[in-house]
Design a protein around this motif. Sequence first.
Motif, PDB file in Angstrom:
ATOM      1  N   ILE A  45       7.361  -0.041   9.972  1.00  0.00           N
ATOM      2  CA  ILE A  45       6.224   0.787   9.880  1.00  0.00           C
ATOM      3  C   ILE A  45       5.602   0.910   8.215  1.00  0.00           C
ATOM      4  CG2 ILE A  45       5.325   3.301  10.763  1.00  0.00           C
ATOM      5  CD1 ILE A  45       5.944   2.874  13.245  1.00  0.00           C
ATOM      6  N   VAL A  46       6.740   1.280   7.885  1.00  0.00           N
ATOM      7  CA  VAL A  46       6.572   2.000   6.191  1.00  0.00           C
ATOM      8  C   VAL A  46       6.222   0.641   5.626  1.00  0.00           C
ATOM      9  CG1 VAL A  46       7.432   2.766   4.006  1.00  0.00           C
ATOM     10  CG2 VAL A  46       8.103   4.249   6.528  1.00  0.00           C
ATOM     11  N   ALA A  47       7.002  -0.659   5.696  1.00  0.00           N
ATOM     12  CA  ALA A  47       6.295  -1.548   5.216  1.00  0.00           C
ATOM     13  C   ALA A  47       5.410  -1.857   4.742  1.00  0.00           C
ATOM     14  CB  ALA A  47       7.621  -2.712   5.744  1.00  0.00           C
ATOM     15  N   CYS A  48       4.287  -2.245   6.718  1.00  0.00           N
ATOM     16  CA  CYS A  48       3.064  -2.641   6.611  1.00  0.00           C
ATOM     17  C   CYS A  48       2.240  -1.083   6.042  1.00  0.00           C
ATOM     18  CB  CYS A  48       2.994  -2.226   7.793  1.00  0.00           C
ATOM     19  SG  CYS A  48       3.670  -3.402   9.339  1.00  0.00           S
ATOM     20  N   VAL A  49       2.800   0.078   5.687  1.00  0.00           N
ATOM     21  CA  VAL A  49       1.878   0.529   4.969  1.00  0.00           C
ATOM     22  C   VAL A  49       2.136   0.824   3.567  1.00  0.00           C
ATOM     23  CG1 VAL A  49       1.030   3.366   4.656  1.00  0.00           C
ATOM     24  CG2 VAL A  49       2.139   3.076   6.256  1.00  0.00           C
ATOM     25  N   GLY A  50       2.510  -0.062   3.389  1.00  0.00           N
ATOM     26  CA  GLY A  50       2.829  -0.216   1.605  1.00  0.00           C
ATOM     27  C   GLY A  50       2.393  -1.984   1.584  1.00  0.00           C
ATOM     28  N   LEU A  51       2.225  -2.336   2.228  1.00  0.00           N
ATOM     29  CA  LEU A  51       1.488  -3.571   2.292  1.00  0.00           C
ATOM     30  C   LEU A  51      -0.286  -3.068   2.117  1.00  0.00           C
ATOM     31  CD1 LEU A  51       0.649  -6.445   1.846  1.00  0.00           C
ATOM     32  CD2 LEU A  51       1.312  -6.676   5.035  1.00  0.00           C
ATOM     33  N   ALA A  52      -0.791  -2.496   3.840  1.00  0.00           N
ATOM     34  CA  ALA A  52      -1.549  -1.836   3.854  1.00  0.00           C
ATOM     35  C   ALA A  52      -2.056  -1.452   2.273  1.00  0.00           C
ATOM     36  CB  ALA A  52      -2.487  -1.141   4.778  1.00  0.00           C
ATOM     37  N   GLN A  53      -1.506  -0.624   1.681  1.00  0.00           N
ATOM     38  CA  GLN A  53      -1.745   0.781   0.402  1.00  0.00           C
ATOM     39  C   GLN A  53      -1.707  -0.444  -0.208  1.00  0.00           C
ATOM     40  OE1 GLN A  53      -1.629   4.294   1.955  1.00  0.00           O
ATOM     41  NE2 GLN A  53      -3.152   3.632  -0.027  1.00  0.00           N
ATOM     42  N   ASN A  54      -1.264  -1.587  -0.483  1.00  0.00           N
ATOM     43  CA  ASN A  54      -1.286  -2.549  -2.094  1.00  0.00           C
ATOM     44  C   ASN A  54      -3.087  -3.343  -1.873  1.00  0.00           C
ATOM     45  OD1 ASN A  54       0.408  -5.157  -3.007  1.00  0.00           O
ATOM     46  ND2 ASN A  54      -0.322  -3.484  -4.061  1.00  0.00           N
ATOM     47  N   PHE A  55      -3.117  -3.487  -0.483  1.00  0.00           N
ATOM     48  CA  PHE A  55      -3.742  -4.466  -0.285  1.00  0.00           C
ATOM     49  C   PHE A  55      -5.711  -3.569  -0.571  1.00  0.00           C
ATOM     50  CE2 PHE A  55      -8.067  -4.974   2.062  1.00  0.00           C
ATOM     51  CZ  PHE A  55      -8.320  -6.711   2.053  1.00  0.00           C
ATOM     52  N   ASN A  58       2.838  -1.393  -7.618  1.00  0.00           N
ATOM     53  CA  ASN A  58       4.014  -0.272  -7.661  1.00  0.00           C
ATOM     54  C   ASN A  58       4.467   0.768  -6.886  1.00  0.00           C
ATOM     55  OD1 ASN A  58       5.256  -3.710  -7.472  1.00  0.00           O
ATOM     56  ND2 ASN A  58       6.772  -3.860  -8.347  1.00  0.00           N
ATOM     57  N   LYS A  59       3.648   0.967  -8.106  1.00  0.00           N
ATOM     58  CA  LYS A  59       3.419   2.756  -7.575  1.00  0.00           C
ATOM     59  C   LYS A  59       2.262   3.171  -6.447  1.00  0.00           C
ATOM     60  CE  LYS A  59       1.513   6.848  -8.318  1.00  0.00           C
ATOM     61  NZ  LYS A  59       0.007   6.920  -7.731  1.00  0.00           N
ATOM     62  N   GLY A  60       1.577   1.806  -6.761  1.00  0.00           N
ATOM     63  CA  GLY A  60       0.306   1.615  -5.616  1.00  0.00           C
ATOM     64  C   GLY A  60       1.024   1.081  -4.355  1.00  0.00           C
ATOM     65  N   ILE A  61       1.776   1.032  -3.942  1.00  0.00           N
ATOM     66  CA  ILE A  61       2.647   0.264  -3.220  1.00  0.00           C
ATOM     67  C   ILE A  61       3.501   1.613  -2.104  1.00  0.00           C
ATOM     68  CG2 ILE A  61       4.832  -0.834  -1.749  1.00  0.00           C
ATOM     69  CD1 ILE A  61       3.599  -3.314  -3.754  1.00  0.00           C
ATOM     70  N   MET A  62       4.425   2.410  -3.206  1.00  0.00           N
ATOM     71  CA  MET A  62       5.278   3.358  -3.099  1.00  0.00           C
ATOM     72  C   MET A  62       4.233   4.650  -2.958  1.00  0.00           C
ATOM     73  SD  MET A  62       7.516   1.825  -3.470  1.00  0.00           S
ATOM     74  CE  MET A  62       9.124   3.216  -2.898  1.00  0.00           C
ATOM     75  N   SER A 103      -7.276   9.947  -1.285  1.00  0.00           N
ATOM     76  CA  SER A 103      -8.150   8.414  -1.171  1.00  0.00           C
ATOM     77  C   SER A 103      -6.977   7.248  -0.298  1.00  0.00           C
ATOM     78  CB  SER A 103      -8.494   7.826  -2.201  1.00  0.00           C
ATOM     79  OG  SER A 103      -9.168   8.527  -3.063  1.00  0.00           O
ATOM     80  N   VAL A 104      -5.681   7.875  -0.523  1.00  0.00           N
ATOM     81  CA  VAL A 104      -4.095   6.963  -0.228  1.00  0.00           C
ATOM     82  C   VAL A 104      -4.393   6.895   0.906  1.00  0.00           C
ATOM     83  CG1 VAL A 104      -1.624   7.345   0.403  1.00  0.00           C
ATOM     84  CG2 VAL A 104      -2.449   7.702  -2.279  1.00  0.00           C
ATOM     85  N   ILE A 105      -4.603   8.051   1.709  1.00  0.00           N
ATOM     86  CA  ILE A 105      -5.074   7.316   3.552  1.00  0.00           C
ATOM     87  C   ILE A 105      -5.584   6.811   3.919  1.00  0.00           C
ATOM     88  CG2 ILE A 105      -4.894   8.594   5.855  1.00  0.00           C
ATOM     89  CD1 ILE A 105      -3.434  11.384   3.910  1.00  0.00           C
ATOM     90  N   ALA A 106      -7.449   6.912   3.211  1.00  0.00           N
ATOM     91  CA  ALA A 106      -8.672   7.003   3.371  1.00  0.00           C
ATOM     92  C   ALA A 106      -7.684   5.143   3.270  1.00  0.00           C
ATOM     93  CB  ALA A 106      -9.526   7.676   2.693  1.00  0.00           C
ATOM     94  N   GLY A 107      -7.020   4.386   2.339  1.00  0.00           N
ATOM     95  CA  GLY A 107      -7.194   3.257   1.640  1.00  0.00           C
ATOM     96  C   GLY A 107      -6.168   2.166   2.741  1.00  0.00           C
ATOM     97  N   ALA A 108      -5.606   2.839   3.315  1.00  0.00           N
ATOM     98  CA  ALA A 108      -4.044   2.647   4.611  1.00  0.00           C
ATOM     99  C   ALA A 108      -5.498   1.914   5.434  1.00  0.00           C
ATOM    100  CB  ALA A 108      -3.245   3.103   4.383  1.00  0.00           C
ATOM    101  N   SER A 109      -5.799   3.260   6.208  1.00  0.00           N
ATOM    102  CA  SER A 109      -6.373   2.995   7.320  1.00  0.00           C
ATOM    103  C   SER A 109      -7.598   2.162   7.205  1.00  0.00           C
ATOM    104  CB  SER A 109      -7.265   4.396   7.119  1.00  0.00           C
ATOM    105  OG  SER A 109      -6.821   5.283   7.336  1.00  0.00           O
ATOM    106  N   LYS A 110      -8.154   1.339   5.926  1.00  0.00           N
ATOM    107  CA  LYS A 110      -9.201   0.721   5.713  1.00  0.00           C
ATOM    108  C   LYS A 110      -8.842  -0.238   5.791  1.00  0.00           C
ATOM    109  CE  LYS A 110     -12.820  -0.426   2.897  1.00  0.00           C
ATOM    110  NZ  LYS A 110     -13.314  -1.024   0.994  1.00  0.00           N
ATOM    111  N   GLY A 162      -0.956 -11.296   2.787  1.00  0.00           N
ATOM    112  CA  GLY A 162      -0.360 -10.493   2.242  1.00  0.00           C
ATOM    113  C   GLY A 162       1.204 -10.161   2.414  1.00  0.00           C
ATOM    114  N   GLU A 163       2.158 -10.422   2.147  1.00  0.00           N
ATOM    115  CA  GLU A 163       3.654 -10.062   2.399  1.00  0.00           C
ATOM    116  C   GLU A 163       4.236  -9.777   1.049  1.00  0.00           C
ATOM    117  OE1 GLU A 163       5.181 -14.120   3.188  1.00  0.00           O
ATOM    118  OE2 GLU A 163       3.416 -14.708   2.212  1.00  0.00           O
TER     119      GLU A 163
END
Length: 421
Positions: free
Chosen positions: A346-356, A256-260, A84-91, A307-308
């Motif tokens: 890029i990594v920071a954007c993925v972290g934010l996307a994942q958290n969202f 934060n685990k989710g962000i990581m 679900s991590v990759i699907a979550g980031a993509s969504k 989101g920041e």
Amino acid sequence: MTSQLAGFYNLNLEDRLNELKRNSELTEEEIQLLRHSINALGFELSNRMVENVVSCFSLPLGIALNFKINGTERIIPMAIEEPSVIAGASKAAKLALPKGFTAKASEQIMIGQIQLVNVKNFQKAKKAILKNKKNILKLANAQDKTLIQAGGGAKNIEVREVKGKQAFLVIHLLVDVRDAMGANAINTMCEAISSKLEELSGGEARLRILTNLAIHRIVEAKAIWKKEVIGKENINKILQVYYFADADIFRATTNNKGIMNGVDAVVIATGNDFRATEAACHAYASLSGQYKPLAKYSKNKNGDLVGEIELPLALGIVGGATRTHPLAKVCLKLMKIKSAKELSEIVACVGLAQNFAAIYALATEGIQRGHMKLHANNIAVLAGAKPNEIKRVSEKMVKEGNVKADRAKEILRELRKNKRK
Ligand code: NAD
């Protein structure tokens, strides 16, 4: 059976596997699995990367889609075992379109620490060190000509007093590491300048190593999720989930685990050091004295969700495994990365996307629904389903809304009984 296998590091792969077989309960089949899995990287390369290699451990590599960062579309590789991590980031990235994300990385300055013990007069030592700053920097910079050619190098020195069970003078060497993570470069420099520092302070240099708390290597990323896309009411719910994390360390930890989840997956895919990244991000989260969520949310004047995120990311595109791991090279190429700054953006954007993605799901339908399909597959395997049985077992569990190992075993029994009939 012993764990003291003298000379193990000298053996070739076959002899290592024989030793392992003699000293474990692994079956010939399991030894064979180790032998075959070495093919992921090959014995020679793996054995050059780490010690006592007997196999390679693989992780699934997926791609996160829909990311637009600073106006450029990116396909982002993620190495992770969690469903679900990759699907979550993509969504999350899709919901942020058409604008996508903006991100900006600071200079790539890392800090090396030299601990001086038995310094008698701190003030005098501090003065002498700062007076000789130029010479010390020159000495540090003589260690890494390539880094200087790349435009980096030691830039500054700071002197701190650290008081604990004893009091120490601690020198911070600030180094622009450009496109490298920088650990080896900095450690070498710290060792090289330590006798000069001993001479100037009258003390003794003890520890000489970088700090992973990269407070001068910060990346910021931002996205706006429109109320027309995610719903006005949902924005209020998301904010409530965020306020909870902001006020409570138990929630902030999981947040934060989710962000990581997102950060580490890209860090691993590019051959970077995820332990260093983890250490830095969690320390940064508690810099204020209270452990905080790494991403913030607010509502703008249009009522959209902003989101920041702000992360200390020490990532490289040269050095470490970034160039030795063949897949890391492919992953960097896939993202069209030209600099370490770009990678950290890029990594920071993925972290934010994942958290969202996580807090959007948590604030609305809960995370289990989206999670269920892949989770059900894992439960089916755990219950003993063979490859040709997994789909039927997991689909039945999801349909019933009862994804449990006991139920998986029952379904398996029914399935096999019916087959025999
Ligand atoms: P490295 O030493 O392998 O490579 C960095 C070197 O590459 C630079 O020093 C420079 O000489 C050269 N270089 C060439 N082109 C460059 C460019 N454009 N920009 C910058 N440098 C360039 O790697 P590193 O980044 O110094 O160290 C990373 C490794 O150290 C990782 O594997 C990490 O796991 C490990 N490590 C980490 C820690 C820690 O995090 N505490 C401690 C020790 C080692």
